[in-house]
Write an enzyme that holds these catalytic residues in place. Structure first.
Site, PDB file in Angstrom:
ATOM      1  CG  ASN A  64      -2.135   0.876   1.037  1.00 26.01           C
ATOM      2  OD1 ASN A  64      -2.222   1.632   0.078  1.00 26.01           O
ATOM      3  ND2 ASN A  64      -3.059   0.814   1.974  1.00 26.01           N
TER       4      ASN A  64
ATOM      5  CG  HIS B  44      -5.762   0.182   9.804  1.00 24.04           C
ATOM      6  ND1 HIS B  44      -4.543   0.818   9.651  1.00 24.04           N
ATOM      7  CD2 HIS B  44      -6.027  -0.419   8.611  1.00 24.04           C
ATOM      8  CE1 HIS B  44      -4.088   0.607   8.436  1.00 24.04           C
ATOM      9  NE2 HIS B  44      -4.959  -0.125   7.777  1.00 24.04           N
TER      10      HIS B  44
END
Length: 434
Positions: free
Chosen positions: A306, A337
């Protein structure tokens, strides 16, 4: 066919695919001189609003409110204060939304709404764009007319000046996914001449073929995973195979989604072709599959996984931290997250593994000389890296305490333990040498 069903059953993939014709339409309209800069901003903003309502329903308000507040903060605060206040507000809002998910999952013991989960994912991407812009303003890369919102200008003038920010925060090709696009790059594309707009047909076709290939692999691997045992009922070394195959399914899902997001951005003209035309090096695709699957260095895997998010975290946290920057970066990543138990454990474990990776490879590079031993070393560390990544991925994706307990009680815990022991021994050795 199964892969067609699997592709369109994924909700984000479905909405990204539905937005594709509008991305092509935007790119086509950019070829017309009559399609002004203001019209381009409005098209992207309107597309983002429609896509948000279609994908999130009533939860879209959780995206619109922080976007409006971020525009107000950016327009009213000075360069020295804008990043601190926008970061505080955005992360506070996102944390409250994540706590709502915790309340639903762990207290009410109910499955969360699919639209709410899509909203949270989009909110995390909005946090990236908001903090990226605020850092650019703080560092002098983007200039804003501070105090405009308190001036005597008319409402229409305020809205015209705020339109680029609204459009950047909510533009539809990046609303649900995609690598982080900086505000300078976004603005440069909007203001570019019509000759710089466009897309390559073969580049889009190449991405489609990649997505179809990955989806076919997902179908085959899902059949293998569903036919075998899970972590709760696997036996001894069978758990290693379960770990590897399940993590492989997760990785294929990520790769497919990242390429799909890249496909949509490319169709709208925000892909690497625009950088080649303008000389900008800002575009970084999230999926570098070859490097991820062949790397024997966990630190390299971490930088390439990512990629745009990794670069954003490095800029936002790592470069700003004076004490334990690596640990602070992964701790913030767990916060960003959602702070689920598996995520906290997984990201902190990841930080320790990367620290061990630096010391292990530094020691190996100075100690191993012959090429047969180097080849053996690279092979073993590649396998170990992939298994540690799989272990972390199952911890993060499992999220709950029960899933984390099953993972920690399996034979798979031996892989991070090996790196922990080596880290301890090498730190002790380094301390003696110093």
């Amino acid at each position: 066919m199964d892969w067609i069903k699997l592709f369109f059953l994924h909700p984000v993939s479905f909405y990204q695919g539905a937005a594709f014709p509008f991305a092509l339409l935007f790119n086509y309209l950019c070829l017309w001189d009559s399609f002004s800069t203001q019209a381009r901003y409005l098209f992207l903003l309107a597309g983002g609003g429609v896509l948000a309502l279609a994908a999130m329903g009533v939860y879209a308000v959780l995206i619109f409110i922080p976007a409006v507040c971020a525009v107000v903060l950016v327009s009213s605060l000075g360069p020295q204060d804008v990043h601190r206040w926008t970061f505080f507000f955005q992360m506070s809002w996102q944390t409250l939304c994540h706590l709502g998910l915790h309340y639903t999952e762990y207290y009410l013991q109910e499955p969360p709404s699919l639209r709410f989960c899509i909203t949270l994912s989009s909110l995390m991407l909005l946090t990236q764009r908001v903090t990226s812009l605020s850092l650019d303003i703080c560092e002098g890369k983007v200039e804003t007319a501070t105090g405009d919102i308190r001036s005597r200008s008319s409402l229409s003038e305020h809205l015209c000046k705020a339109l680029p920010y609204f459009s950047y925060f909510l533009f539809f090709p990046a609303l649900l996914g995609g690598p982080l696009c900086s505000f300078q790059r976004f603005q440069a594309h909007i203001q570019a001449s019509s000759s710089l707009c466009g897309y390559t047909f073969w580049a889009l076709t190449h991405r489609v073929l990649k997505i179809l290939g990955l989806e076919c692999l997902k179908v085959a691997l899902r059949g293998v995973v569903s036919a075998g045992a899970g972590l709760t009922d696997c036996q001894q070394f069978e758990c290693i195979y379960v770990l590897w195959s399940t993590a492989g399914l997760f990785k294929l899902t990520y790769y497919s989604q990242w390429i799909l997001d890249d496909w949509l951005l490319h169709a709208a003209g925000f892909g690497p072709a625009f950088d080649r035309s303008t000389g900008d090096e800002g575009y970084i695709p999230d999926a570098d599959i070859w490097t991820l699957e062949t790397s024997h260095r966990l630190s390299l895997f971490t930088r390439k996984w990512n990629q745009s998010t990794a670069r954003w975290l490095r800029r936002l946290v790592f470069q700003q931290s004076r004490v334990w920057p690596l640990l602070q970066t992964f701790a913030f990543s767990a916060w960003w997250h959602g702070l689920h138990p598996g995520q906290v454990f997984g990201f902190l474990c990841w930080a320790v593994m990367v620290e061990a990776d630096y010391l292990i490879h530094a020691f190996a590079n100075s100690s191993i000389r012959s090429w047969p031993l180097k080849l053996l070393y690279r092979t073993l560390t590649w396998a170990h890296t992939q298994l540690i990544v799989a272990y972390i991925m199952l911890a993060v994706e499992g999220r709950s305490l029960s899933s984390l307990w099953s993972l920690c009680n399996s034979y798979n815990s031996a892989f991070p333990m090996v790196y922990c022991i080596l880290l301890f021994l090498l730190l002790k050795r380094k301390h003696k040498v110093n």
